[in-house]
Design a protein around this motif. Sequence first.
Motif, PDB file in Angstrom:
ATOM      1  N   LYS A 144      27.990 152.157  18.997  1.00 41.38           N
ATOM      2  CA  LYS A 144      27.972 153.124  17.892  1.00 41.38           C
ATOM      3  C   LYS A 144      29.324 153.122  17.183  1.00 41.38           C
ATOM      4  O   LYS A 144      30.356 153.044  17.853  1.00 41.38           O
ATOM      5  CB  LYS A 144      27.641 154.528  18.420  1.00 41.38           C
ATOM      6  N   MET A 193      29.999 156.407  32.008  1.00 43.72           N
ATOM      7  CA  MET A 193      30.544 155.997  30.720  1.00 43.72           C
ATOM      8  C   MET A 193      31.965 155.480  30.973  1.00 43.72           C
ATOM      9  O   MET A 193      32.366 155.324  32.120  1.00 43.72           O
ATOM     10  CB  MET A 193      30.545 157.181  29.740  1.00 43.72           C
ATOM     11  N   SER A 194      32.731 155.227  29.907  1.00 44.31           N
ATOM     12  CA  SER A 194      34.070 154.640  30.091  1.00 44.31           C
ATOM     13  C   SER A 194      34.915 155.388  31.120  1.00 44.31           C
ATOM     14  O   SER A 194      35.572 154.780  31.954  1.00 44.31           O
ATOM     15  CB  SER A 194      34.823 154.615  28.760  1.00 44.31           C
ATOM     16  N   ARG A 198      26.693 153.009  30.625  1.00 40.11           N
ATOM     17  CA  ARG A 198      26.757 152.950  29.156  1.00 40.11           C
ATOM     18  C   ARG A 198      28.218 153.049  28.760  1.00 40.11           C
ATOM     19  O   ARG A 198      28.800 154.124  28.805  1.00 40.11           O
ATOM     20  CB  ARG A 198      25.951 154.103  28.536  1.00 40.11           C
ATOM     21  N   GLY A 215      31.349 152.329  26.071  1.00 45.45           N
ATOM     22  CA  GLY A 215      31.735 152.051  24.696  1.00 45.45           C
ATOM     23  C   GLY A 215      33.220 151.803  24.550  1.00 45.45           C
ATOM     24  O   GLY A 215      33.684 150.665  24.471  1.00 45.45           O
ATOM     25  N   SER A 216      33.998 152.898  24.536  1.00 39.93           N
ATOM     26  CA  SER A 216      35.422 152.780  24.177  1.00 39.93           C
ATOM     27  C   SER A 216      36.221 151.864  25.109  1.00 39.93           C
ATOM     28  O   SER A 216      37.146 151.192  24.655  1.00 39.93           O
ATOM     29  CB  SER A 216      36.056 154.161  24.088  1.00 39.93           C
ATOM     30  N   ARG A 230      36.915 154.798  19.371  1.00 40.40           N
ATOM     31  CA  ARG A 230      36.126 154.850  18.136  1.00 40.40           C
ATOM     32  C   ARG A 230      36.915 155.540  17.033  1.00 40.40           C
ATOM     33  O   ARG A 230      37.679 156.452  17.302  1.00 40.40           O
ATOM     34  CB  ARG A 230      34.817 155.623  18.377  1.00 40.40           C
TER      35      ARG A 230
HETATM   36  C1  LIG Z   1      29.058 157.316  23.135  1.00 39.47           C
HETATM   37  C2  LIG Z   1      28.181 157.361  24.328  1.00 39.47           C
HETATM   38  C3  LIG Z   1      28.493 156.632  25.502  1.00 39.47           C
HETATM   39  C4  LIG Z   1      29.742 155.798  25.652  1.00 39.47           C
HETATM   40  O1  LIG Z   1      30.901 156.557  25.668  1.00 39.47           O
HETATM   41  P1  LIG Z   1      32.327 155.929  26.002  1.00 39.47           P
HETATM   42  O2  LIG Z   1      33.099 157.058  26.535  1.00 39.47           O
HETATM   43  O3  LIG Z   1      32.856 155.385  24.728  1.00 39.47           O
HETATM   44  O4  LIG Z   1      32.117 154.851  27.019  1.00 39.47           O
HETATM   45  C5  LIG Z   1      27.601 156.701  26.558  1.00 39.47           C
HETATM   46  N1  LIG Z   1      26.473 157.437  26.491  1.00 39.47           N
HETATM   47  C6  LIG Z   1      26.137 158.142  25.393  1.00 39.47           C
HETATM   48  C7  LIG Z   1      24.873 158.935  25.399  1.00 39.47           C
HETATM   49  C8  LIG Z   1      26.979 158.129  24.280  1.00 39.47           C
HETATM   50  O5  LIG Z   1      26.624 158.849  23.180  1.00 39.47           O
END
Ligand SMILES: *Cc1c(COP(=O)(O)O)cnc(C)c1O
Length: 222
Positions: free
Chosen positions: A26, A196-197, A212, A214-215, A221
Amino acid sequence: MMGQNSYHELKAWLDQRKVNLVAVSKTQSIESILNLYQLGQRIFGENRVQELLEKQPQLPSDIQWHLIGHLQSNKVKQAVPIVAMIHSVDSIKLLSLLEKEAAKANRILPVLLQVKISPEATKYGFDEQTIIDELKSSQVTSLSHIQYRGLMGMASFVDDETIIRQEFSTLKAIFEKLKAEVFNHATDFDQISMGMSGDYQIAVEEGSTMVRIGSLIFGERK
Ligand SMILES: *Cc1c(COP(=O)(O)O)cnc(C)c1O
């Protein structure tokens, strides 16, 4: 973006533990996503249908797009044909809509049920106390175009590791209970999307099968 070596290190760490990686793209550019694709990543996660619809046609067709954010009813029709999995199924009503659109699209749709395990990480998700009763008392578990693959949850955004660990362990317990009491005939109910991260290592220790991230991969982001 994370260098090639650190991506491969993260991937190897997860592979060793048989954990799937959803690269959360995203807000990231087409170019950044392609860079990661070229390193071998195939599963990408987006949280908004509109953004997914814009990106998907510009990127290779063998990417598996996972929808990880809240899905509004009026976006179901557009989302269903292009997603490989939806992590954020948070109501019986949404399940009925997804069944209808998946039937129209002539496909079986893999989904995860989102459970609210944190008092504050998100307002969405089935209530952890009532999810089993809700599923049992509706007819949704026998929908013919929905494939129940497991659960998804988000832990609180806090520094206290014991809180995060507790929430992930709750999700794992609900997963086991649902597997025994509701999805005991579904051999493919086998995924727990958590981590997550900032908390993926704790999530994996607590039984995550899909993180999941991302960063950590793409950088902060904008
Ligand atoms: C943005 C998001 C993530 C990833 O977050 P990061 O901290 O960047 O790894 C995971 N799950 C959901 C539902 C998100 O919206």
